[in-house]
Design an enzyme around this catalytic site. Structure first.
Site, PDB file in Angstrom:
ATOM      1  N   LYS A 127      44.469  44.621  55.564  1.00 10.46           N
ATOM      2  CA  LYS A 127      42.996  44.543  55.509  1.00 10.46           C
ATOM      3  C   LYS A 127      42.547  43.101  55.288  1.00 10.46           C
ATOM      4  O   LYS A 127      41.659  42.600  55.984  1.00 10.46           O
ATOM      5  CB  LYS A 127      42.461  45.419  54.388  1.00 10.46           C
ATOM      6  CG  LYS A 127      41.005  45.151  54.022  1.00 10.46           C
ATOM      7  CD  LYS A 127      40.492  45.996  52.889  1.00 10.46           C
ATOM      8  CE  LYS A 127      40.794  45.467  51.522  1.00 10.46           C
ATOM      9  NZ  LYS A 127      39.848  44.448  51.013  1.00 10.46           N
ATOM     10  N   ASN A 128      43.177  42.404  54.343  1.00  6.58           N
ATOM     11  CA  ASN A 128      42.683  41.076  53.961  1.00  6.58           C
ATOM     12  C   ASN A 128      43.027  39.998  54.972  1.00  6.58           C
ATOM     13  O   ASN A 128      42.442  38.919  54.954  1.00  6.58           O
ATOM     14  CB  ASN A 128      43.179  40.709  52.561  1.00  6.58           C
ATOM     15  CG  ASN A 128      42.511  41.592  51.508  1.00  6.58           C
ATOM     16  OD1 ASN A 128      41.533  42.277  51.810  1.00  6.58           O
ATOM     17  ND2 ASN A 128      43.051  41.602  50.302  1.00  6.58           N
ATOM     18  N   CYS A 179      31.362  41.383  41.582  1.00  6.42           N
ATOM     19  CA  CYS A 179      31.840  42.693  42.030  1.00  6.42           C
ATOM     20  C   CYS A 179      32.591  43.336  40.876  1.00  6.42           C
ATOM     21  O   CYS A 179      32.596  42.863  39.765  1.00  6.42           O
ATOM     22  CB  CYS A 179      32.664  42.557  43.296  1.00  6.42           C
ATOM     23  SG  CYS A 179      34.363  42.251  42.987  1.00  6.42           S
ATOM     24  N   ARG A 189      33.376  36.308  40.777  1.00  7.48           N
ATOM     25  CA  ARG A 189      33.715  35.918  42.162  1.00  7.48           C
ATOM     26  C   ARG A 189      32.847  34.759  42.671  1.00  7.48           C
ATOM     27  O   ARG A 189      32.079  34.903  43.612  1.00  7.48           O
ATOM     28  CB  ARG A 189      33.589  37.118  43.112  1.00  7.48           C
ATOM     29  CG  ARG A 189      34.220  38.414  42.672  1.00  7.48           C
ATOM     30  CD  ARG A 189      35.736  38.435  42.650  1.00  7.48           C
ATOM     31  NE  ARG A 189      36.392  38.339  43.926  1.00  7.48           N
ATOM     32  CZ  ARG A 189      36.667  39.353  44.745  1.00  7.48           C
ATOM     33  NH1 ARG A 189      36.275  40.559  44.395  1.00  7.48           N
ATOM     34  NH2 ARG A 189      37.294  39.183  45.878  1.00  7.48           N
ATOM     35  N   ASP A 192      46.343  42.068  43.202  1.00  7.62           N
ATOM     36  CA  ASP A 192      45.985  43.345  43.841  1.00  7.62           C
ATOM     37  C   ASP A 192      47.022  44.428  43.602  1.00  7.62           C
ATOM     38  O   ASP A 192      46.826  45.566  44.002  1.00  7.62           O
ATOM     39  CB  ASP A 192      45.810  43.158  45.354  1.00  7.62           C
ATOM     40  CG  ASP A 192      44.572  42.363  45.654  1.00  7.62           C
ATOM     41  OD1 ASP A 192      44.404  41.945  46.811  1.00  7.62           O
ATOM     42  OD2 ASP A 192      43.779  42.133  44.720  1.00  7.62           O
ATOM     43  N   ARG A 208      37.969  52.040  51.166  1.00  5.44           N
ATOM     44  CA  ARG A 208      37.674  50.697  51.696  1.00  5.44           C
ATOM     45  C   ARG A 208      38.944  50.030  52.209  1.00  5.44           C
ATOM     46  O   ARG A 208      38.891  49.200  53.109  1.00  5.44           O
ATOM     47  CB  ARG A 208      37.100  49.802  50.586  1.00  5.44           C
ATOM     48  CG  ARG A 208      35.740  50.154  50.125  1.00  5.44           C
ATOM     49  CD  ARG A 208      35.231  49.133  49.150  1.00  5.44           C
ATOM     50  NE  ARG A 208      35.357  47.770  49.693  1.00  5.44           N
ATOM     51  CZ  ARG A 208      34.973  46.678  49.035  1.00  5.44           C
ATOM     52  NH1 ARG A 208      34.467  46.782  47.819  1.00  5.44           N
ATOM     53  NH2 ARG A 208      35.103  45.488  49.581  1.00  5.44           N
TER      54      ARG A 208
HETATM   55  C1  EPZ Z   1      40.941  37.688  48.075  1.00  7.37           C
HETATM   56  O1  EPZ Z   1      39.723  37.615  47.368  1.00  7.37           O
HETATM   57  C2  EPZ Z   1      41.186  39.152  48.341  1.00  7.37           C
HETATM   58  N1  EPZ Z   1      40.101  39.684  49.156  1.00  7.37           N
HETATM   59  C3  EPZ Z   1      41.267  39.920  47.016  1.00  7.37           C
HETATM   60  O2  EPZ Z   1      41.629  41.261  47.324  1.00  7.37           O
HETATM   61  C4  EPZ Z   1      42.384  39.318  46.180  1.00  7.37           C
HETATM   62  O3  EPZ Z   1      42.403  39.947  44.920  1.00  7.37           O
HETATM   63  C5  EPZ Z   1      42.159  37.812  46.001  1.00  7.37           C
HETATM   64  O4  EPZ Z   1      42.024  37.188  47.295  1.00  7.37           O
HETATM   65  C6  EPZ Z   1      43.303  37.139  45.275  1.00  7.37           C
HETATM   66  O5  EPZ Z   1      44.480  37.330  45.989  1.00  7.37           O
HETATM   67  C7  EPZ Z   1      40.137  39.447  50.487  1.00  7.37           C
HETATM   68  O6  EPZ Z   1      41.027  38.781  50.989  1.00  7.37           O
HETATM   69  C8  EPZ Z   1      39.005  40.037  51.284  1.00  7.37           C
HETATM   70  P1  EPZ Z   1      40.157  34.098  45.603  1.00  7.37           P
HETATM   71  P2  EPZ Z   1      39.027  36.162  47.178  1.00  7.37           P
HETATM   72  O7  EPZ Z   1      39.095  33.241  46.196  1.00  7.37           O
HETATM   73  O8  EPZ Z   1      39.324  35.318  48.374  1.00  7.37           O
HETATM   74  C9  EPZ Z   1      38.225  31.876  41.889  1.00  7.37           C
HETATM   75  C10 EPZ Z   1      41.399  43.564  47.434  1.00  7.37           C
HETATM   76  O9  EPZ Z   1      41.671  44.384  46.551  1.00  7.37           O
HETATM   77  N2  EPZ Z   1      37.321  31.249  42.839  1.00  7.37           N
HETATM   78  O10 EPZ Z   1      41.574  33.826  45.948  1.00  7.37           O
HETATM   79  O11 EPZ Z   1      37.627  36.354  46.774  1.00  7.37           O
HETATM   80  C11 EPZ Z   1      37.979  33.366  41.733  1.00  7.37           C
HETATM   81  O12 EPZ Z   1      36.952  33.596  40.792  1.00  7.37           O
HETATM   82  C12 EPZ Z   1      40.677  42.304  47.072  1.00  7.37           C
HETATM   83  O13 EPZ Z   1      41.750  43.677  48.635  1.00  7.37           O
HETATM   84  C13 EPZ Z   1      36.470  30.239  42.406  1.00  7.37           C
HETATM   85  O14 EPZ Z   1      36.467  29.890  41.235  1.00  7.37           O
HETATM   86  O15 EPZ Z   1      39.844  35.618  45.929  1.00  7.37           O
HETATM   87  C14 EPZ Z   1      39.315  33.869  41.253  1.00  7.37           C
HETATM   88  O16 EPZ Z   1      39.425  33.636  39.856  1.00  7.37           O
HETATM   89  C15 EPZ Z   1      40.192  42.323  45.620  1.00  7.37           C
HETATM   90  N3  EPZ Z   1      35.645  29.650  43.308  1.00  7.37           N
HETATM   91  C16 EPZ Z   1      40.314  32.943  41.957  1.00  7.37           C
HETATM   92  O17 EPZ Z   1      39.557  31.806  42.388  1.00  7.37           O
HETATM   93  C17 EPZ Z   1      35.644  30.009  44.633  1.00  7.37           C
HETATM   94  O18 EPZ Z   1      34.876  29.399  45.422  1.00  7.37           O
HETATM   95  C18 EPZ Z   1      40.989  33.575  43.175  1.00  7.37           C
HETATM   96  O19 EPZ Z   1      39.965  34.104  44.018  1.00  7.37           O
HETATM   97  C19 EPZ Z   1      36.508  31.033  45.054  1.00  7.37           C
HETATM   98  C20 EPZ Z   1      37.347  31.634  44.142  1.00  7.37           C
END
Ligand code: EPZ
Length: 430
Positions: A22-23, A117, A122, A305, A397
């Protein structure tokens, strides 16, 4: 609202075929609009998030032709709108990938600002930092992110935190910028690599995806391609943990074992036998489960995840385990639900202290989010008696035909629409 009803106690046994990631697919679908030529993507998971993003892509004027449940043809030639409606972002945050894709291609894009969320606040500051570094003017007002640039020019971008979304979003915009871009401290997840490979198959020039330094040389334009999504390592891991929790013997097929190394390592520490094949992994959980320590980290660390699913297994281990959630600030919401099934878990800040119990007892629980919902189903399949999991729209989802695949492994589980049907299930299994 629909719910899952299940009778626990049967070890899961047999084989399950894993679908597309999915991701990864969400990034690929957004990137597909970056060319005016036709793009064909197969091995898509038939899940709600994918269908919502395809609607968003259609909403801006691209043509979307669903060849079958797992195959789509997209053509970005007809795009007339560069503003992605809030209704899509509200449903799936990943609609923001269209920001990077449209900014790269049209030097202009507008997407509603995603809210927080279920698992945390996020933020998207790193996405915006990357776009600004490439020369875009990015403003946030009235809940909208507006990005535009006369020219996008390559730059050296350091990601303060490892972010999958920011890496993919900036990677897309940089693909059509002028000159070289370096993204340092990039995310290395398999789905980042998949998006980079996909863009390269469209004529992009991206090197180093999968390492923490990605180098992009911008190109004039991208051409059409045909591409297949990588297998979903999170779906695969979910079934591997289901095997462990039910003391079963399950082979997950159509996987890339290397993507599952952290999961395999922790299942071995928990006392399971894990056998790797070229495109399959078998988990045998005959022995009592053992406690261990887990910290979630960016890939190749243990995936956040998979954190709830790991907790379900450790809460049945003979001893005390800990899980440290280092990625999101609110990813233990399932613990209160699991306590209603008898689990003994105490959460202090971002650490869960888990004292193993003999058995879960079936109860009615609610899915707090996608992965925690799947984890509660695993707990129900390991429990004594009947468990009902509400709010399964979260689970749908990201998991295709979840109850069907579990039934294929011997689980007694049904998706029911109301109390009457739930009662009928309980009478049938009692
Ligand atoms: C992706 O989310 C995945 N979603 C998430 O999967 C997954 O948990 C996550 O990566 C971590 O592997 C999709 O790919 C659609 P991040 P994403 O940006 O990209 C911080 C699922 O269950 N951050 O890697 O939003 C953030 O707060 C979902 O399928 C910032 O600070 O995650 C977090 O602490 C849930 N500023 C960390 O980085 C930013 O601009 C990692 O988030 C972006 C992120």
């Amino acid at each position: 609202m629909e719910r899952y009803v299940m009778k626990g106690g049967t070890p899961l046994r047999g084989e399950v075929v894993i679908g597309g990631a999915k991701n990864a697919a969400l990034g690929l679908l957004a990137a597909a609009v970056m060319t005016d030529e036709k793009v064909k993507i197969d091995n898509l998971p038939d899940v709600r998030d994918i269908n919502v993003l395809l609607s968003a892509i259609e909403g801006i004027g691209a043509t979307v032709n669903r060849i079958d449940a797992h195959t789509v043809e997209i053509c970005g030639k007809g795009i007339h709108g560069l503003s992605v409606d809030y209704e899509y972002i509200k449903k799936i945050r990943a609609s923001y990938y269209l920001l990077g894709a449209l900014l790269g291609k049209y030097k202009k894009a507008e997407v509603a600002l995603p809210g927080g969320c279920d698992i945390g606040s996020r933020p998207i500051d790193l996405h915006l930092k990357g776009f600004r570094a490439l020369g875009a003017n990015v403003e946030i007002s009235h809940g909208l992110i507006s990005a535009k640039a006369d020219r996008l020019v390559g730059n050296h971008i350091y990601m303060d935190k490892v972010s999958v979304g920011a890496t993919i979003n900036v990677l897309m915009a940089a693909t059509l910028a002028e000159g070289k871009t370096v993204i340092e401290n990039a995310a290395k997840e398999p789905h980042v690599v998949d998006v980079a490979n996909f863009l390269n198959s469209m004529g992009a020039n991206i090197r180093g995806a999968g390492t923490d330094v990605i180098r992009i040389v911008g190109v004039e334009k991208l051409h059409g391609t045909e591409y297949s999504v990588i297998p979903d390592q999170i779906e695969a891991g979910t079934f591997m943990f289901a095997a462990a929790a039910t003391h079963g013997d399950v082979t997950v097929r159509n996987v890339i074992p290397k993507h599952l190394e952290a999961t395999t390592a922790k299942l071995l520490e928990a006392g399971c036998q894990v056998i790797e094949f070229d495109d399959a992994v078998r988990v045998i959980a005959a022995e009592p489960l053992k406690p261990t320590q887990v910290t979630t980290l960016p890939y190749p660390g243990f995936p956040t995840d998979m954190q709830p699913q790991m907790a379900i297994v450790l809460a049945l281990a003979e001893g005390t385990s800990t899980i440290t959630e280092s990625i999101f600030e609110n990813r233990f919401r399932y613990v209160d639900e699991l306590a209603r099934m008898g689990a003994n878990i105490k959460v202090e800040s971002n650490i869960a202290i888990i004292n193993g119990i003999e058995k879960y007892t079936g109860a009615r629980v609610s899915a707090p989010d996608l992965r925690a919902g799947a984890a509660l189903v695993i707990a129900g399949l390991a429990a004594d008696g009947v468990t009902e999991v509400d709010d399964i729209q979260y689970i749908q989802r990201g998991y295709e035909r979840f109850e069907e695949k579990l039934r294929g492994l011997g689980a007694t589980i049904e998706r029911v629409a109301n109390d009457h049907d739930a009662q009928k299930f309980k009478l049938k299994v009692s």
